[in-house]
Design an enzyme around this catalytic site. Sequence first.
Site, short mmCIF file in Angstrom:
data_model
loop_
_atom_site.label_atom_id
_atom_site.label_comp_id
_atom_site.label_asym_id
_atom_site.label_seq_id
_atom_site.Cartn_x
_atom_site.Cartn_y
_atom_site.Cartn_z
N HIS B 128 0.86 -1.18 0.00
CA HIS B 128 0.00 0.00 0.00
C HIS B 128 0.90 1.24 0.00
O HIS B 128 2.02 1.21 0.53
CB HIS B 128 -0.84 -0.05 1.28
CG HIS B 128 -1.92 0.98 1.39
ND1 HIS B 128 -1.67 2.30 1.70
CD2 HIS B 128 -3.27 0.89 1.27
CE1 HIS B 128 -2.81 2.96 1.77
NE2 HIS B 128 -3.80 2.13 1.50
N ASP B 204 3.05 -4.36 7.70
CA ASP B 204 1.81 -3.61 7.53
C ASP B 204 0.69 -4.64 7.66
O ASP B 204 0.40 -5.39 6.73
CB ASP B 204 1.79 -2.93 6.17
CG ASP B 204 0.42 -2.33 5.85
OD1 ASP B 204 -0.49 -2.45 6.69
OD2 ASP B 204 0.28 -1.74 4.76
N GLN B 207 -4.56 -5.56 6.94
CA GLN B 207 -5.51 -6.55 6.43
C GLN B 207 -5.32 -7.89 7.12
O GLN B 207 -6.00 -8.86 6.79
CB GLN B 207 -5.34 -6.73 4.91
CG GLN B 207 -5.45 -5.45 4.10
CD GLN B 207 -6.86 -4.89 4.08
OE1 GLN B 207 -7.83 -5.59 4.40
NE2 GLN B 207 -7.00 -3.63 3.72
N LYS B 230 -10.67 -0.98 10.32
CA LYS B 230 -10.83 -2.15 9.45
C LYS B 230 -11.16 -3.40 10.27
O LYS B 230 -11.32 -4.48 9.73
CB LYS B 230 -9.56 -2.39 8.64
CG LYS B 230 -9.26 -1.29 7.61
CD LYS B 230 -8.13 -1.73 6.72
CE LYS B 230 -7.37 -0.60 6.04
NZ LYS B 230 -8.17 0.30 5.23
N CYS B 372 -4.72 2.37 -3.62
CA CYS B 372 -3.49 2.91 -3.03
C CYS B 372 -2.32 1.94 -3.21
O CYS B 372 -1.50 1.78 -2.30
CB CYS B 372 -3.67 3.26 -1.57
SG CYS B 372 -4.89 4.56 -1.31
#
Lengths: 172, 415
Positions: B128, B204, B207, B230, B372
């Site tokens: 991202h 990261d 998700q 999220k 993104c």
Amino acid sequence: MSGLEDLYREIILDHYRTPRNRGQLEVPPAHKVEGFNPLCGDEITVYVDTDGEKVTDVRIDGQGCSISQASASMMTNAIKGRTFTEISELTRAFKSMMSIHENEIGGEGEPGTDSTGDAPAAPDGVRLGDLEALRGVVKFPVRIKCATLAWNTLAQAIDEARSDGGASPGSS
Amino acid sequence: MTTAAELDVAAVKADFPIFDRCCDPDRPLVFLDSAASSQKPRQVVEAMSDFYETTYANVHRGVYRIAEAATNIMEAGRRTVAGFIGAPRPEEIIFTKNATEALNLVARSWGGANLGPGDAVVLTQMEHHANIVPWQILAAEKGFEIRWIPVRADGYLDLTELDRLLDGAAMMSVTAMSNVLGTIPPLDAMIAAARAAGALVMLDACQYVPHLPTDVSSLDADFIAFSGHKMLGPTGVGVLWGRSELLDDMPPFLGGGGMILDVTQEGFRADAIPAKFEAGTPPITEIVGLAAAVDYLGELGMDRVRRHEVSLTAYALRTLTERLGERLTIHGPSEPADRGGVLSLDLAGVHPHDLSQVLDQHNVCVRPGHHCAKPLMRVLGVGATARASLYVYNDESDVDALADALVDAGEFFAF
């Protein structure tokens, strides 16, 4: 699927499937400007040849949705051979049509009866012609940026052509 | 706790008021955009409104009782989040405004102090922008190199050159699950390779944490960033977890109130973690909401959440392929166990923006665009995709509705 036919008029789909004036022009003498819609990833490159007063030729390259591609394609037909002043008036009329909803709080539908040249801020005598087919976009506000991408990029290309008269690299 | 029954999606869905109250009386809301931001269960909304209505005050300041209570509730939230990801110490949980800020914090603070010419940071091509641009900004100042782990056309990382890419690298900062492809990289092997090369590791995990059981100790990473919104929590709060020995040595990121021990005309002394990295009034109520979301996910059981999503992703891959055939491309790994429930769709002849517009007419919410991740889009050779993403409140009926809408879109745009 009520509403979709307002957005995707047949002429829009035709320009999407068969875009006019697609391709590139040699730089220089042409001016080339790239435009981006950072939200959706649409990228458009506008090439213009000018003689100092009018756009003598135009090409569109890049990728995007049906609305941005059709708007760009119709735009090329509408501006080729037109003077900078005429193009500026046409752009103003087109953008006025795109943002009609902003002046119509609580309103619905179209204020005019005739479908040509009725946009409130349009200069006298400006005919949008085929571009009228994009009027339905205002009912889908997130898509307005798709429809105006080519026009904003064109304005930048013409500005550059007017200001230096010579060749310019692509910008932004 | 998480071994007995499968996820009861109907019961889960009943906890989310939006499915009753939004927005088209004739069609159910088919929400398939949780990778962008998830919906919120009433437990989260109520925790936040209860806090506002009964206990709200600024934290770490007042001596009056509700100020003390607010501080205690917020710090309990820190412990809740720490427990959820297996963090050894609650003070290793740094609350930020979002995951983007958490990633920037590490790039700016750790990277600013440790990176220079001759150094390298290793990313993947499926990052991202939030895990790309902070490094690019810093690289322009510090003159280090950014190296890229390639992505293959099938959505898996190409790790054949990993050791060479890691050679001499100071940091490997990679996604734990692609927000475009759903790809879950082989984290254990990659982290072991980074360790062997002497590089630190940041994940990261935006998700990942919402969808898979997460244990930072067994993952063996150094930093993990994720966002609250999220994972059923509110916007406005993100999390950085880092090893305390690294965080202790890093310079502050943002300066301001709450992060100092002392300030004089000559300078300042920074407080210990987590305060050092939490300048200004924190997102107090959002932390309360995030803790409620974590409690909610904990009750569902993250093993059960993962099993549900693998099974639903398998159903989606099968159903969409059957219904749409060759015309539909689903980017990313074809094996559900290697991926999360993120389905980037490409329907031939229909631009993703147009596709999403038609799906909206069916009350099916997906996301068009580059997500993104423009470097990845260039690798895939597409400008955009339409992304459908699955979560705890989705079931097979949502996938069926997506398939119906895709068929309709294909007919509408038939050439």
